[in-house]
Write a protein that holds these residues in place. Structure first.
Motif, mmCIF file in Angstrom:
data_model
loop_
_atom_site.group_PDB
_atom_site.id
_atom_site.type_symbol
_atom_site.label_atom_id
_atom_site.label_comp_id
_atom_site.label_asym_id
_atom_site.label_seq_id
_atom_site.Cartn_x
_atom_site.Cartn_y
_atom_site.Cartn_z
ATOM 1 N N ARG A 283 -9.885 -20.163 5.082
ATOM 2 C CA ARG A 283 -9.245 -19.622 6.346
ATOM 3 C C ARG A 283 -9.745 -19.974 7.936
ATOM 4 O O ARG A 283 -9.282 -20.400 9.107
ATOM 5 N N PHE A 284 -11.236 -20.127 7.862
ATOM 6 C CA PHE A 284 -11.928 -20.743 9.015
ATOM 7 C C PHE A 284 -11.599 -22.246 9.175
ATOM 8 O O PHE A 284 -11.297 -22.578 10.449
ATOM 9 N N ARG A 286 -8.606 -23.396 8.635
ATOM 10 C CA ARG A 286 -7.099 -23.137 9.290
ATOM 11 C C ARG A 286 -7.517 -22.937 10.596
ATOM 12 O O ARG A 286 -6.469 -23.462 11.778
ATOM 13 N N GLN A 287 -8.039 -22.102 11.095
ATOM 14 C CA GLN A 287 -8.342 -21.427 12.486
ATOM 15 C C GLN A 287 -8.865 -22.627 13.331
ATOM 16 O O GLN A 287 -8.354 -22.773 14.458
ATOM 17 N N ALA A 290 -5.716 -25.020 13.653
ATOM 18 C CA ALA A 290 -4.795 -24.219 14.641
ATOM 19 C C ALA A 290 -5.368 -24.301 16.170
ATOM 20 O O ALA A 290 -4.712 -24.621 17.230
ATOM 21 N N LEU A 291 -6.520 -24.305 16.374
ATOM 22 C CA LEU A 291 -7.256 -24.359 17.788
ATOM 23 C C LEU A 291 -7.544 -25.835 18.213
ATOM 24 O O LEU A 291 -8.023 -25.974 19.240
ATOM 25 N N ARG A 314 -11.311 -22.583 23.487
ATOM 26 C CA ARG A 314 -10.948 -22.604 21.844
ATOM 27 C C ARG A 314 -12.192 -22.487 20.960
ATOM 28 O O ARG A 314 -12.339 -21.825 20.078
ATOM 29 N N LEU A 318 -13.212 -19.731 18.245
ATOM 30 C CA LEU A 318 -13.839 -20.183 16.780
ATOM 31 C C LEU A 318 -15.039 -19.722 16.512
ATOM 32 O O LEU A 318 -15.451 -19.228 15.462
ATOM 33 N N GLU A 321 -14.708 -16.279 15.447
ATOM 34 C CA GLU A 321 -14.203 -16.060 14.238
ATOM 35 C C GLU A 321 -14.953 -16.237 13.123
ATOM 36 O O GLU A 321 -14.733 -15.840 12.077
ATOM 37 N N ASP A 431 -10.351 -12.849 19.393
ATOM 38 C CA ASP A 431 -9.908 -12.296 17.860
ATOM 39 C C ASP A 431 -8.589 -11.861 18.059
ATOM 40 O O ASP A 431 -8.156 -11.345 19.372
ATOM 41 N N LEU A 456 -4.954 -16.429 19.536
ATOM 42 C CA LEU A 456 -6.371 -16.872 19.220
ATOM 43 C C LEU A 456 -6.652 -18.096 20.316
ATOM 44 O O LEU A 456 -5.621 -19.298 20.218
#
Length: 479
Positions: A283-284, A286-287, A290-291, A314, A318, A321, A431, A456
């Protein structure tokens, strides 16, 4: 999750706010969270008696040039250090306050400390683990005072890797009390002398070793609550100073040595944290994509986190996150059979808390275990019997301390903003949740909910729609 530093003061005010209003909010927090009040009379009496008749160690290390580094005004000084060159490597002696010398097993102080678990900090005052007669006087490693201590004597090679370690009780005398800001200034100016040059050398080598073994630290800016000369509260985001990392590496090194000692001796209590599960790491990843933050394939998450830039909105989002990767920390006691989980994922090594006994309950027991093991002696029965109960006591106090910090800072945030409802601020979304997200406002330094549709890492303007001191609530909405 946020890192918070609360600086206690006798005067509690914020811009446009009567100090009594904030004091009432802090008192309400303590009442809600069952923070202990004053020490019982029998605890204070025992502390006075212990300070007057403490049994001192025979070994004398008062000729060693120890010094301390702590926040300005601190009186509960747990650690003092002395760094020297030893051939092509280094010798680090790390003195830790000998709290067990003042706390009788099964006595009134012992029982009260087990109930409290740790020192709890609020903006107006601190609730100490031990009576001030011990924590800020008789046991504290104050400058120019002879004090009993546990001395960790660590020999390192030229890369900063531990070669040998010994721990023993001895009398020490700190030569000087330094603070982080002055040390950083001296190091930057090249005027700190040999001892600070060695702190930098050893610290940098230990950081490199941490990176090499896959360790990780979370570079969140610290939300700091301070008070000015007129008694007004101020909030700011303060990036950690480099010297704080070097100082932390000395403590981490000692904790790692303690853990190895415990594991070899088949008895102790470790500070453990599981590796983040595959789903959390995925998931991290992917974040990050995405950023738009590039994560080199060969980098472990610890190296990636150290590379992030807090000034980039950005990347700041992260970093926030990444807190999902740092969960599940706890204490793991063991006697005989080794624990199934013995690693601390963020340290990337076995680790134990032994360097803050004035402020944290578990350290007192870890020190006694290590001293006995190093001397080839039996660990006292009362220490063995106490180990299984420590995780519950520490978990309860950890939750209480974190809740107090969050609630008190929320109250100060509301006080600072109460007369600015309706104003617009620049912010970054750090977040997301079902109601919108959390935004970090730079000026003033606020981290608060924002209702509405947000993305985000988005840099945006937000309007303050609520700031309630009694409810400790601050809320924004997108413009």
């Amino acid at each position: 999750m946020r890192r918070i530093t609360l600086r206690p003061t006798d005067r509690v005010e914020a811009a446009g706010v009567d100090g009594t209003e904030l004091r009432a909010a802090f008192d309400a927090v303590r009442a809600e969270l069952d923070v202990p009040a004053e020490f019982p009379a029998e605890v204070l009496a025992e502390a006075d008696a212990a300070a007057a008749s403490v049994r001192l160690p025979e070994r004398d290390a008062t000729d060693v040039a120890f010094f301390t580094i702590d926040p300005p005004g601190s009186k509960d000084l747990d650690q003092a250090m002395c760094l020297e060159r030893a051939g092509s490597g280094y010798r680090v002696r790390y003195a830790i306050a000998d709290v067990p010398a003042f706390v009788a097993a099964g006595g009134a102080i012992d029982a009260e400390a087990r109930r409290r678990g740790q020192t709890i900090y609020a903006p107006d005052r601190r609730t100490p683990l031990h009576p001030e007669r011990i924590a800020e006087d008789a046991a504290s490693l104050l400058p120019d005072q002879d004090r009993p201590s546990f001395v960790w004597d660590l020999r390192l090679d030229e890369d900063g890797e531990e070669v040998s370690v010994e721990v023993y009780r001895a009398m020490v005398r700190s030569r000087e009390r330094l603070d982080y800001a002055s040390v950083q200034q001296a190091v930057d100016a090249g005027s700190g002398g040999e001892r600070l040059a060695l702190l930098r050398e050893v610290g940098e080598r230990r950081v490199a070793l941490e990176q090499g073994r896959g360790g990780a630290s979370l570079p969140l800016p610290e939300q700091e609550v301070t008070v000015d000369d007129e008694g007004r509260y101020r909030l700011r985001f303060r990036p950690p100073m480099v010297v704080e990392d070097w100082n932390a590496q000395i403590s981490l090194m000692t904790g790692m040595a303690a853990a190895e000692m415990m594991l070899h001796g088949d008895i102790g209590i470790l500070r453990t944290m599981p590796e983040p599960d595959h789903q959390a790491v995925a998931r991290f990843h992917r974040q990050a994509r995405a950023l738009g933050v590039v994560w080199p394939a060969e980098w472990l998450y610890g190296e990636f986190l150290r590379s992030l830039d807090r000034s980039d909105p950005r990347q700041l989002a992260l970093i926030h996150e990444a807190t999902s990767l740092f969960r599940g920390a706890g204490y793991t006691p063991f006697v005989g059979a080794l624990p199934e989980v013995g690693m601390h994922a963020a340290v990337a090594a076995p680790y134990a808390h032994v360097t803050a006994p004035l402020r944290r309950l578990v350290d007192r027991f870890g020190l006694l275990v290590c001293e006995a093991l190093c001397a080839g002696a039996e660990v006292p029965d009362w220490v063995r019997e106490a180990l299984p109960a420590l995780p519950k006591a520490m978990a309860s106090s950890d939750q209480r301390a974190a809740a107090v910090e969050r609630a008190c800072t929320d109250a100060v945030e509301a006080a600072a903003l109460r007369h600015r409802v309706g104003e617009v601020f620049d912010a970054v979304v750090v977040d997301l949740n079902a109601h919108g997200g959390m935004v970090q406002v730079a000026d003033p330094a606020i981290l608060a909910p924002c209702s509405g549709r947000v993305s985000l890492g988005e840099a945006l303007q937000v309007r303050l729609v609520e700031a309630d001191i009694a409810r400790r609530s601050v809320r924004f909405e997108p413009v």
